[in-house]
Structure formats: structure tokens, C-alpha cells
Design a protein around this motif. Structure first.
Motif, mmCIF file in Angstrom:
data_model
loop_
_atom_site.group_PDB
_atom_site.id
_atom_site.type_symbol
_atom_site.label_atom_id
_atom_site.label_comp_id
_atom_site.label_asym_id
_atom_site.label_seq_id
_atom_site.Cartn_x
_atom_site.Cartn_y
_atom_site.Cartn_z
ATOM 1 N N VAL A 7 -20.353 5.638 5.237
ATOM 2 C CA VAL A 7 -19.105 4.991 5.011
ATOM 3 C C VAL A 7 -17.896 5.048 6.098
ATOM 4 N N LYS A 8 -17.779 4.014 6.617
ATOM 5 C CA LYS A 8 -16.696 4.144 7.706
ATOM 6 C C LYS A 8 -15.362 3.488 7.457
ATOM 7 N N SER A 9 -14.302 3.967 7.906
ATOM 8 C CA SER A 9 -13.091 3.282 7.896
ATOM 9 C C SER A 9 -12.604 2.625 9.318
ATOM 10 N N TYR A 10 -12.114 1.370 9.040
ATOM 11 C CA TYR A 10 -11.382 0.813 10.100
ATOM 12 C C TYR A 10 -10.133 0.183 9.641
ATOM 13 N N ILE A 11 -9.286 0.569 10.587
ATOM 14 C CA ILE A 11 -7.890 0.008 10.518
ATOM 15 C C ILE A 11 -7.739 -1.200 11.478
ATOM 16 N N MET A 33 0.790 -1.199 -0.089
ATOM 17 C CA MET A 33 -0.093 -0.100 -0.145
ATOM 18 C C MET A 33 1.067 1.610 -0.065
ATOM 19 N N GLY A 34 2.188 0.915 0.551
ATOM 20 C CA GLY A 34 2.822 2.374 0.489
ATOM 21 C C GLY A 34 3.417 2.513 -0.846
ATOM 22 N N ALA A 35 3.370 1.446 -1.671
ATOM 23 C CA ALA A 35 4.005 1.664 -3.149
ATOM 24 C C ALA A 35 2.646 1.822 -4.016
ATOM 25 N N ARG A 36 1.676 2.071 -3.398
ATOM 26 C CA ARG A 36 0.431 2.142 -4.480
ATOM 27 C C ARG A 36 0.546 3.106 -5.526
ATOM 28 N N ASP A 37 1.046 4.022 -5.446
ATOM 29 C CA ASP A 37 1.264 5.207 -6.565
ATOM 30 C C ASP A 37 2.571 5.196 -7.246
ATOM 31 N N SER A 38 3.286 4.032 -7.201
ATOM 32 C CA SER A 38 4.374 3.818 -8.052
ATOM 33 C C SER A 38 4.294 3.594 -9.398
ATOM 34 N N GLY A 39 3.131 3.206 -9.661
ATOM 35 C CA GLY A 39 2.837 2.925 -11.393
ATOM 36 C C GLY A 39 2.843 1.463 -11.637
ATOM 37 N N ALA A 67 -2.775 9.686 8.033
ATOM 38 C CA ALA A 67 -3.078 10.946 7.498
ATOM 39 C C ALA A 67 -4.542 11.577 8.508
ATOM 40 N N THR A 68 -4.750 10.717 9.353
ATOM 41 C CA THR A 68 -6.035 11.055 10.390
ATOM 42 C C THR A 68 -7.281 11.175 9.587
ATOM 43 N N THR A 69 -7.304 10.447 8.134
ATOM 44 C CA THR A 69 -8.374 10.643 7.351
ATOM 45 C C THR A 69 -8.745 9.093 6.843
ATOM 46 N N GLY A 70 -8.388 8.048 7.605
ATOM 47 C CA GLY A 70 -8.623 6.601 7.092
ATOM 48 C C GLY A 70 -7.908 6.290 6.256
ATOM 49 N N GLY A 71 -7.639 4.840 6.033
ATOM 50 C CA GLY A 71 -6.911 4.236 5.200
ATOM 51 C C GLY A 71 -6.856 4.164 3.779
ATOM 52 N N PRO A 72 -5.832 3.813 2.970
ATOM 53 C CA PRO A 72 -5.816 3.927 1.500
ATOM 54 C C PRO A 72 -7.003 3.346 0.679
ATOM 55 N N LEU A 73 -7.522 2.174 1.262
ATOM 56 C CA LEU A 73 -8.708 1.443 0.446
ATOM 57 C C LEU A 73 -9.906 2.249 0.979
ATOM 58 N N LYS A 109 -26.927 0.541 2.492
ATOM 59 C CA LYS A 109 -27.198 1.696 3.260
ATOM 60 C C LYS A 109 -26.095 2.108 4.249
ATOM 61 N N ALA A 110 -25.170 1.138 4.906
ATOM 62 C CA ALA A 110 -24.033 1.257 5.484
ATOM 63 C C ALA A 110 -22.670 0.347 5.064
ATOM 64 N N LEU A 111 -21.850 1.229 4.981
ATOM 65 C CA LEU A 111 -20.616 0.376 4.609
ATOM 66 C C LEU A 111 -19.337 0.512 5.566
ATOM 67 N N ALA A 112 -18.659 -0.424 5.688
ATOM 68 C CA ALA A 112 -17.308 -0.508 6.277
ATOM 69 C C ALA A 112 -16.087 -0.731 5.361
ATOM 70 N N VAL A 113 -15.298 0.053 5.482
ATOM 71 C CA VAL A 113 -13.982 -0.564 4.496
ATOM 72 C C VAL A 113 -12.581 -0.537 5.506
ATOM 73 N N LEU A 114 -12.149 -1.971 5.330
ATOM 74 C CA LEU A 114 -11.132 -2.389 6.378
ATOM 75 C C LEU A 114 -9.930 -2.310 5.643
ATOM 76 N N ASP A 115 -8.922 -1.590 6.265
ATOM 77 C CA ASP A 115 -7.471 -1.374 5.953
ATOM 78 C C ASP A 115 -6.713 -2.136 6.777
ATOM 79 N N LYS A 116 -5.628 -2.940 6.058
ATOM 80 C CA LYS A 116 -4.726 -3.792 7.016
ATOM 81 C C LYS A 116 -3.721 -2.755 6.775
ATOM 82 N N THR A 117 -3.516 -1.602 6.909
ATOM 83 C CA THR A 117 -2.659 -0.563 7.024
ATOM 84 C C THR A 117 -3.069 0.778 7.419
ATOM 85 N N ASP A 118 -2.370 1.681 7.764
ATOM 86 C CA ASP A 118 -2.684 3.163 8.226
ATOM 87 C C ASP A 118 -2.085 4.102 7.370
ATOM 88 N N SER A 119 -2.543 4.951 6.981
ATOM 89 C CA SER A 119 -2.010 6.169 6.207
ATOM 90 C C SER A 119 -1.351 7.081 6.810
#
Length: 393
Positions: free
Chosen positions: A350-354, A127-133, A327-333, A315-325
Motif C-alpha cells: 500500500v503506497k502513498s502518492y502526493i 481535506m483540511g476540513a475533513r474532520d469538521s463534522g 505529517a511525513t506519513t502520506g496524505g489523508p486518503l 496485491k499492490a495498491l497506490a493511493v493518490l492524494d491531491k493534497t499533503d498532510s
């Protein structure tokens, strides 16, 4: 022999077997836990004469990727494997591989990045390399790691794409876990991936230069062309999956939808945790709770409109990230999914869970907590957007 056969393999041995069946021209690698077994198994195949691949044992991961880039630029079909700090050590050539449009395929065995030092699974490395191309394809289990690796070669080498691919699977959970799977015959795999054809290289009839200085006159245009390769990859990934499905009967897409059609509450997750989450969904469904799951397979390119369509009635959605960005604004996924569903469905939660950092165990009960939390949020009409699951606060 071309017939598929049922075997019991670990994820690393399954991927190394896929490499053997494909028989690349060059593999350059440096050992790091938990990906070490991939080049270890493959070097045995080389030593035993089962493949004619040139195996290059290098002195670092930076050197591994540099050797891969050089070999690919010379016209070779190239592969490697790494994890965690090894991927981080590849950082500079990682970007160069993508910018030079080198169709390298890497087994990226997910492991937490230091520090503190930790050898267990999370997704902070890739996930740290997600924008490497690089394209990124994630695997839930051993079968998917094997299947994704074979498909990745065909996608990477497509002339409309020409980009490197990370085939990601969870360290120890998938890499060392032994599972029953179906193995294709070597000739069938070779026929599927096809002969490697370098349309331009350092050598041959149409020699090209690589790594030249690129000033402000052309750099932007080259980046735009690189981005177009990622855009084109969406179509090629689906075409390749359809072709692979014809010979295996196994269907692949950008993501898997699990009981999502009539779901009111849903989770989006990547990797081996999807298996745990499916059990949670089944148990909730037995109690009349309309729970669903989306397991993302392709993270780069990100299938935004397709995700939005799949989740439009939830109606309600949780996105689970196995990493933390951090950024205080949730994970990359979470950020990708929330951006995708923005404007689709009024007042969607739409909720974020690390979760699971450093290999922290994720259980069926902990996943069920996420779903029941979503039910409570719907009833209350308010919710906490940013959350941590299974941590001592």
C-alpha cells in the motif's frame, strides 16, 4: 416540464441549476474563485424571478456561513458555495454548523489553499476540513456534481442524519469545463428532495435554543449524537442513491469500482483524476496488465469495510492524494485506505502518492508510471511507502 434533457453546461452552472430547481429558502454567499459563478448564476435566477429564494450577499465567507447557520436554525432550507481560502475563512462557523446539526448544503469547489497564492485545483481546502463534522461527497465530472448536489439535500435533511454536506468538485477542471449532461426537470427534482421540514428550530410550534453554553455535563453526549448522525449517513446515502437511480438510471455508491474484480494492481483516487486514471487502466489492460481503479465518491463518512472488501484481492495498491498532510506519513486518503485494508490480505503493498498540488497537470502517462511502479514493487518484494508524483525534486 419533467422530462430529462441533454444539455452542455459547466460544473458551476450545473450546480447553480440544481439549486434553482430545488429552490432553497436562503442562499448566503461571498465570491471567491473558482466558485464565484455558482452564486453569480443563482443571483441572476433570483433577479429574474425564477426562484423566490432570499439571496444574501454578505461581506465575507465567515459571514456567509454564519448567515446560513442562522437561517437554518430559523427553519429554512439553506445553501452556499465557496472555495479554498473562503472555506478556510469559514473555519469557526463550519464546525458550529455541524455541531448544531444544521443540514446546510455547500458547493465546495476545490482549489489550492494559500500560500503561495494559487487559484488552481487541488484538494487541500476540503481535506483540511475533513474532520469538521460535514459529510463530504466528491464528484468526477459535471454530471456527478449536479447529481451529488441534488442527493446531498435529501441526505442532509434526513432526521437520522441532520448534518451539513459539502459537494466537492475540482476547480476549473470541472467547475468551468463544459460537458454534455442530463438535466432533470425542475418538478422532478422538487419531488425528489421533498418539502423541507424543520423538526426543531428557533421559530414555530416547538422552538429550540441554539448555540447555548454546553459544559462538561453534556458536551460529550452531544458530540456522540453528532457522530451517530455521521454513522447513520452511510445507510441514508445508499438509500438516497438507490431512489435517485430509479428516476435517472444513474447508479451511485460510496465509490466506483473500475475493472477491479480481477485486478492485481490498483489505484484509489478522488475527483476528476479518476477519468485520466480510467484511460490508463484501459491502456494497461490492452497490454495484458491486470490494473484496476477505485474512485472514491463519499469521503465522510468513510466507507472503510466496503473499501477493504473491494480491494481484498489486490496485491499492490497506490493511493493518490491531491493534497499533503505534512505529517511525513502520506496524505489523508492514503491513511484512511491503509487503515481500512489493514489485516485484509497478507503482505499487501500500500503506497502513498502526493500529486497535482496547485493544479500540476496529471497525465495518463504519469498515472501509468504509478501502475508500472506497483508491478516492479511486487517483483522486488520491497517498496517506498511515501512518494511524490510529477514534482521536481
Amino acid at each position: 416540464m419533467n422530462m430529462a434533457k441533454r444539455v452542455s453546461l459547466s460544473g458551476n452552472e450545473a450546480v447553480a441549476t440544481a439549486m434553482m430547481q430545488i429552490e432553497p429558502d436562503v442562499v448566503a454567499a461571498y465570491p471567491i474563485t473558482p466558485s464565484t459563478e455558482v452564486p453569480q448564476y443563482f443571483s441572476q435566477y433570483v433577479n429574474n424571478g425564477q426562484v423566490k429564494t432570499e439571496f444574501i450577499p454578505v461581506e465575507s465567507e465567515h459571514s456567509a456561513m454564519s448567515a446560513c447557520i442562522g437561517a437554518s436554525a430559523a427553519g429554512a432550507r439553506v445553501m452556499t458555495a465557496t472555495s479554498s481560502n473562503g472555506l478556510a475563512y469559514m473555519w469557526e462557523p463550519l464546525y458550529i454548523a455541524a455541531s448544531l446539526r444544521r443540514p446546510i448544503v455547500m458547493a465546495a469547489v476545490n482549489r489550492a489553499l494559500s500560500g503561495p497564492i494559487n487559484i488552481h485545483n487541488d484538494h487541500s481546502d476540503t481535506m483540511g476540513a475533513r474532520d469538521s463534522g460535514w459529510l463530504q461527497i466528491y464528484s468526477e465530472n459535471v454530471q456527478e456534481a449536479y447529481d451529488n448536489f441534488i442527493q446531498a439535500v435529501k441526505v442532509a435533511e434526513n432526521t437520522e442524519v441532520r448534518l451539513p454536506v459539502m459537494v466537492c468538485y475540482d476547480g476549473f477542471i470541472t467547475s468551468h469545463g463544459i460537458e454534455n449532461m442530463m438535466l432533470l426537470g425542475a418538478e422532478e427534482v422538487k419531488k425528489f428532495v421533498g418539502e423541507h421540514k424543520a423538526d426543531y428550530s428557533l421559530l414555530g410550534d416547538t422552538p429550540a435554543a441554539f448555540g447555548a453554553f454546553d459544559g462538561n455535563q453534556y458536551y460529550f453526549e452531544h458530540k456522540r449524537l453528532q457522530a451517530q448522525g455521521m454513522i447513520n449517513a452511510k445507510k441514508v446515502i445508499l438509500e438516497t442513491a438507490a431512489e435517485y437511480g430509479k428516476i435517472t438510471g444513474r447508479k451511485y455508491n460510496f465509490f466506483e469500482e473500475y475493472k477491479i474484480d480481477d485486478a492485481e494492481i490498483a489505484v484509489v483516487v478522488i475527483g476528476s483524476s479518476a477519468g485520466t486514471s480510467k484511460v490508463a487502466v484501459d491502456e494497461l489492460r490492452e497490454n495484458g496488465i491486470r490494473a484496476g481503479l477505485v474512485k472514491l465518491r463519499v469521503f465522510r463518512p468513510f466507507p472503510a469495510p466496503e473499501i477493504a472488501e473491494a480491494l481484498k484481492n489486490v496485491k499492490a495498491l497506490a493511493v493518490l492524494d491531491k493534497t499533503d498532510s505534512f505529517a511525513t506519513t502520506g496524505g489523508p486518503l492514503f491513511k484512511e485506505v491503509r487503515s481500512a485494508v489493514y489485516g485484509n490480505g497478507a503482505n499487501k503493498i500500500v503506497k502513498s502518492y502526493i500529486y497535482g498540488l496547485g493544479g500540476r497537470d496529471v497525465t495518463v502517462d504519469s498515472i501509468k508510471e504509478v501502475y508500472t511502479g506497483l508491478q516492479k514493487d511486487i517483483a522486488a518484494g520491497k517498496y517506498e511507502t511515501y512518494n511524490y508524483l510529477g514534482v521536481r525534486e
